[in-house]
Design a protein around this motif. Sequence first.
Motif, PDB file in Angstrom:
ATOM      1  N   VAL A 114      -1.089  43.550 -35.978  1.00 41.90           N
ATOM      2  CA  VAL A 114      -2.220  44.356 -35.743  1.00 41.90           C
ATOM      3  C   VAL A 114      -1.526  45.836 -36.124  1.00 41.90           C
ATOM      4  O   VAL A 114      -0.686  46.206 -35.361  1.00 41.90           O
ATOM      5  CB  VAL A 114      -2.877  44.202 -34.723  1.00 41.90           C
ATOM      6  N   ASP A 115      -2.421  46.789 -36.837  1.00 36.11           N
ATOM      7  CA  ASP A 115      -1.925  48.188 -36.855  1.00 36.11           C
ATOM      8  C   ASP A 115      -3.285  48.867 -36.203  1.00 36.11           C
ATOM      9  O   ASP A 115      -4.365  48.285 -36.614  1.00 36.11           O
ATOM     10  CB  ASP A 115      -1.890  48.637 -38.151  1.00 36.11           C
ATOM     11  N   THR A 116      -3.321  49.861 -35.397  1.00 41.26           N
ATOM     12  CA  THR A 116      -4.271  50.484 -34.945  1.00 41.26           C
ATOM     13  C   THR A 116      -4.099  52.112 -35.083  1.00 41.26           C
ATOM     14  O   THR A 116      -2.744  52.356 -35.148  1.00 41.26           O
ATOM     15  CB  THR A 116      -4.588  50.008 -33.367  1.00 41.26           C
ATOM     16  N   VAL A 117      -4.938  52.771 -34.850  1.00 43.20           N
ATOM     17  CA  VAL A 117      -4.666  54.109 -34.717  1.00 43.20           C
ATOM     18  C   VAL A 117      -6.077  54.480 -33.475  1.00 43.20           C
ATOM     19  O   VAL A 117      -7.027  53.889 -33.660  1.00 43.20           O
ATOM     20  CB  VAL A 117      -5.108  54.941 -35.886  1.00 43.20           C
ATOM     21  N   ASP A 118      -5.316  55.675 -32.634  1.00 38.76           N
ATOM     22  CA  ASP A 118      -6.296  55.840 -31.545  1.00 38.76           C
ATOM     23  C   ASP A 118      -7.108  57.188 -31.762  1.00 38.76           C
ATOM     24  O   ASP A 118      -6.856  57.687 -32.966  1.00 38.76           O
ATOM     25  CB  ASP A 118      -5.477  55.615 -30.156  1.00 38.76           C
ATOM     26  N   GLU A 119      -7.730  57.661 -30.789  1.00 40.45           N
ATOM     27  CA  GLU A 119      -8.513  58.906 -30.992  1.00 40.45           C
ATOM     28  C   GLU A 119      -7.453  60.075 -30.941  1.00 40.45           C
ATOM     29  O   GLU A 119      -7.994  61.205 -31.755  1.00 40.45           O
ATOM     30  CB  GLU A 119      -9.644  59.032 -29.918  1.00 40.45           C
ATOM     31  N   ASN A 120      -6.425  59.981 -30.790  1.00 40.15           N
ATOM     32  CA  ASN A 120      -5.333  60.996 -30.728  1.00 40.15           C
ATOM     33  C   ASN A 120      -4.514  60.775 -32.132  1.00 40.15           C
ATOM     34  O   ASN A 120      -3.414  61.528 -32.287  1.00 40.15           O
ATOM     35  CB  ASN A 120      -4.481  60.995 -29.625  1.00 40.15           C
ATOM     36  N   ASP A 121      -4.892  60.071 -32.934  1.00 38.99           N
ATOM     37  CA  ASP A 121      -4.121  59.609 -34.294  1.00 38.99           C
ATOM     38  C   ASP A 121      -2.861  59.090 -33.877  1.00 38.99           C
ATOM     39  O   ASP A 121      -2.042  58.910 -34.876  1.00 38.99           O
ATOM     40  CB  ASP A 121      -4.148  61.046 -35.168  1.00 38.99           C
ATOM     41  N   GLU A 122      -2.736  58.475 -32.712  1.00 39.69           N
ATOM     42  CA  GLU A 122      -1.416  57.811 -32.592  1.00 39.69           C
ATOM     43  C   GLU A 122      -1.691  56.176 -33.252  1.00 39.69           C
ATOM     44  O   GLU A 122      -2.678  55.585 -32.685  1.00 39.69           O
ATOM     45  CB  GLU A 122      -1.255  57.590 -31.317  1.00 39.69           C
ATOM     46  N   ASP A 126     -13.288  48.062 -37.350  1.00 43.16           N
ATOM     47  CA  ASP A 126     -13.776  48.057 -35.976  1.00 43.16           C
ATOM     48  C   ASP A 126     -13.161  49.157 -34.939  1.00 43.16           C
ATOM     49  O   ASP A 126     -11.789  49.076 -34.892  1.00 43.16           O
ATOM     50  CB  ASP A 126     -13.690  46.535 -35.215  1.00 43.16           C
ATOM     51  N   VAL A 127     -13.901  49.585 -33.992  1.00 38.96           N
ATOM     52  CA  VAL A 127     -13.426  50.400 -33.083  1.00 38.96           C
ATOM     53  C   VAL A 127     -13.691  49.458 -31.413  1.00 38.96           C
ATOM     54  O   VAL A 127     -14.666  49.302 -31.347  1.00 38.96           O
ATOM     55  CB  VAL A 127     -13.948  51.631 -33.034  1.00 38.96           C
ATOM     56  N   VAL A 128     -12.586  49.484 -30.906  1.00 34.99           N
ATOM     57  CA  VAL A 128     -12.681  48.750 -29.666  1.00 34.99           C
ATOM     58  C   VAL A 128     -12.188  49.914 -28.566  1.00 34.99           C
ATOM     59  O   VAL A 128     -11.586  50.804 -28.649  1.00 34.99           O
ATOM     60  CB  VAL A 128     -11.984  47.486 -29.625  1.00 34.99           C
ATOM     61  N   ILE A 129     -12.384  49.368 -27.328  1.00 40.94           N
ATOM     62  CA  ILE A 129     -12.262  50.298 -26.328  1.00 40.94           C
ATOM     63  C   ILE A 129     -11.002  49.414 -25.325  1.00 40.94           C
ATOM     64  O   ILE A 129     -11.211  48.390 -24.996  1.00 40.94           O
ATOM     65  CB  ILE A 129     -13.219  50.353 -25.168  1.00 40.94           C
ATOM     66  N   TRP A 130      -9.943  50.125 -25.150  1.00 40.11           N
ATOM     67  CA  TRP A 130      -8.688  49.532 -24.610  1.00 40.11           C
ATOM     68  C   TRP A 130      -8.945  50.121 -23.194  1.00 40.11           C
ATOM     69  O   TRP A 130      -8.818  51.293 -22.836  1.00 40.11           O
ATOM     70  CB  TRP A 130      -7.493  49.938 -25.249  1.00 40.11           C
ATOM     71  N   LYS A 131      -9.150  49.344 -22.181  1.00 42.37           N
ATOM     72  CA  LYS A 131      -9.530  49.929 -20.785  1.00 42.37           C
ATOM     73  C   LYS A 131      -8.031  49.986 -20.150  1.00 42.37           C
ATOM     74  O   LYS A 131      -7.438  48.699 -19.874  1.00 42.37           O
ATOM     75  CB  LYS A 131     -10.341  49.038 -19.889  1.00 42.37           C
ATOM     76  N   GLU A 153      -8.897  52.178 -33.336  1.00 44.13           N
ATOM     77  CA  GLU A 153      -9.682  51.402 -34.621  1.00 44.13           C
ATOM     78  C   GLU A 153      -8.583  50.478 -35.286  1.00 44.13           C
ATOM     79  O   GLU A 153      -7.388  50.892 -35.378  1.00 44.13           O
ATOM     80  CB  GLU A 153      -9.953  52.579 -35.756  1.00 44.13           C
ATOM     81  N   VAL A 154      -8.959  49.441 -35.753  1.00 43.12           N
ATOM     82  CA  VAL A 154      -8.236  48.230 -36.536  1.00 43.12           C
ATOM     83  C   VAL A 154      -7.990  48.880 -37.651  1.00 43.12           C
ATOM     84  O   VAL A 154      -9.029  49.081 -38.401  1.00 43.12           O
ATOM     85  CB  VAL A 154      -8.563  47.035 -35.997  1.00 43.12           C
ATOM     86  N   THR A 155      -6.708  49.070 -38.037  1.00 39.66           N
ATOM     87  CA  THR A 155      -6.585  49.631 -39.456  1.00 39.66           C
ATOM     88  C   THR A 155      -6.025  48.358 -40.770  1.00 39.66           C
ATOM     89  O   THR A 155      -5.972  48.615 -41.708  1.00 39.66           O
ATOM     90  CB  THR A 155      -5.664  50.678 -39.588  1.00 39.66           C
ATOM     91  N   ARG A 156      -5.336  47.578 -39.967  1.00 42.03           N
ATOM     92  CA  ARG A 156      -4.784  46.313 -40.638  1.00 42.03           C
ATOM     93  C   ARG A 156      -4.524  45.239 -39.874  1.00 42.03           C
ATOM     94  O   ARG A 156      -3.981  45.202 -38.661  1.00 42.03           O
ATOM     95  CB  ARG A 156      -3.584  46.791 -41.166  1.00 42.03           C
ATOM     96  N   ILE A 157      -4.564  44.104 -40.494  1.00 40.31           N
ATOM     97  CA  ILE A 157      -4.478  42.748 -39.821  1.00 40.31           C
ATOM     98  C   ILE A 157      -3.897  41.801 -40.790  1.00 40.31           C
ATOM     99  O   ILE A 157      -4.307  41.496 -41.877  1.00 40.31           O
ATOM    100  CB  ILE A 157      -5.928  41.943 -39.114  1.00 40.31           C
ATOM    101  N   LEU A 160      -8.586  43.681 -28.316  1.00 43.51           N
ATOM    102  CA  LEU A 160      -8.687  43.371 -29.714  1.00 43.51           C
ATOM    103  C   LEU A 160      -9.005  42.228 -30.387  1.00 43.51           C
ATOM    104  O   LEU A 160      -9.221  41.914 -31.490  1.00 43.51           O
ATOM    105  CB  LEU A 160      -7.266  43.931 -30.364  1.00 43.51           C
ATOM    106  N   LYS A 161      -9.024  41.312 -29.506  1.00 37.61           N
ATOM    107  CA  LYS A 161      -9.563  39.777 -29.730  1.00 37.61           C
ATOM    108  C   LYS A 161     -10.772  39.816 -30.540  1.00 37.61           C
ATOM    109  O   LYS A 161     -11.806  40.466 -30.314  1.00 37.61           O
ATOM    110  CB  LYS A 161      -9.706  39.164 -28.430  1.00 37.61           C
ATOM    111  N   ASP A 162     -10.705  39.292 -31.769  1.00 35.19           N
ATOM    112  CA  ASP A 162     -11.809  38.890 -32.769  1.00 35.19           C
ATOM    113  C   ASP A 162     -12.278  40.404 -33.521  1.00 35.19           C
ATOM    114  O   ASP A 162     -13.257  40.295 -34.190  1.00 35.19           O
ATOM    115  CB  ASP A 162     -13.158  38.448 -32.060  1.00 35.19           C
ATOM    116  N   ALA A 163     -11.254  41.421 -33.237  1.00 33.20           N
ATOM    117  CA  ALA A 163     -11.923  42.739 -33.984  1.00 33.20           C
ATOM    118  C   ALA A 163     -11.393  42.329 -35.653  1.00 33.20           C
ATOM    119  O   ALA A 163     -10.542  41.779 -35.906  1.00 33.20           O
ATOM    120  CB  ALA A 163     -11.122  43.999 -33.570  1.00 33.20           C
TER     121      ALA A 163
END
Length: 165
Positions: free
Chosen positions: A98-106, A142-147, A156-160, A135-138
């Motif tokens: 999985v590739d993701t990008v967060d709200e800080n563009d990381e 999709d935008v998910v919250i990592w607590k 945000e999930v950018t690639r699977i 991230l399960k099932d995203a």
Amino acid sequence: MSRAFVKENDDQATELPERPQSPHPNFVTSHGLDLLKQQEEQLEEHRSRLMADEQLLDKEQQLVVERDLRYVQERIAKAIVVDVDAQPRDSVDFGAIVDTVDENDEKRHFQIVGEDEADPTAGKLSWVSPFALALKDAKVGDVVIWKRPIGNLELEVTRITYPKG
């Protein structure tokens, strides 16, 4: 005479507590199972070397190896190999890369694997980690919250993708 001056029998080995097993099912990739089997083989070889060493004065090392061997053998016995080829290709599940990008563009890149195979520094996260569970099932987009203890983070999930076989 004080017990401090009495020599203990070297043949009496103190018992070590067993390593705790995870309460979760032991889902593994085929590679993760291979790693467990390699670890078992290495521990068996180490135990054989220790048992062959007649000069071994420290029996505790042998006890540690035997305890670790029992732990790994139980992990193997409880292993449930997940057929990554059968996983849904459009959503995050066990084995996904999985590739993701967060709200800080990381950007983050990782694979979801079994607990024994997890190595965050190598980008391999346990399927029961808070990050993987978020991230399960995203699906892509999709935008998910990592607590997290330091505060929630939107991802945000950018690639699977999934590895082959």
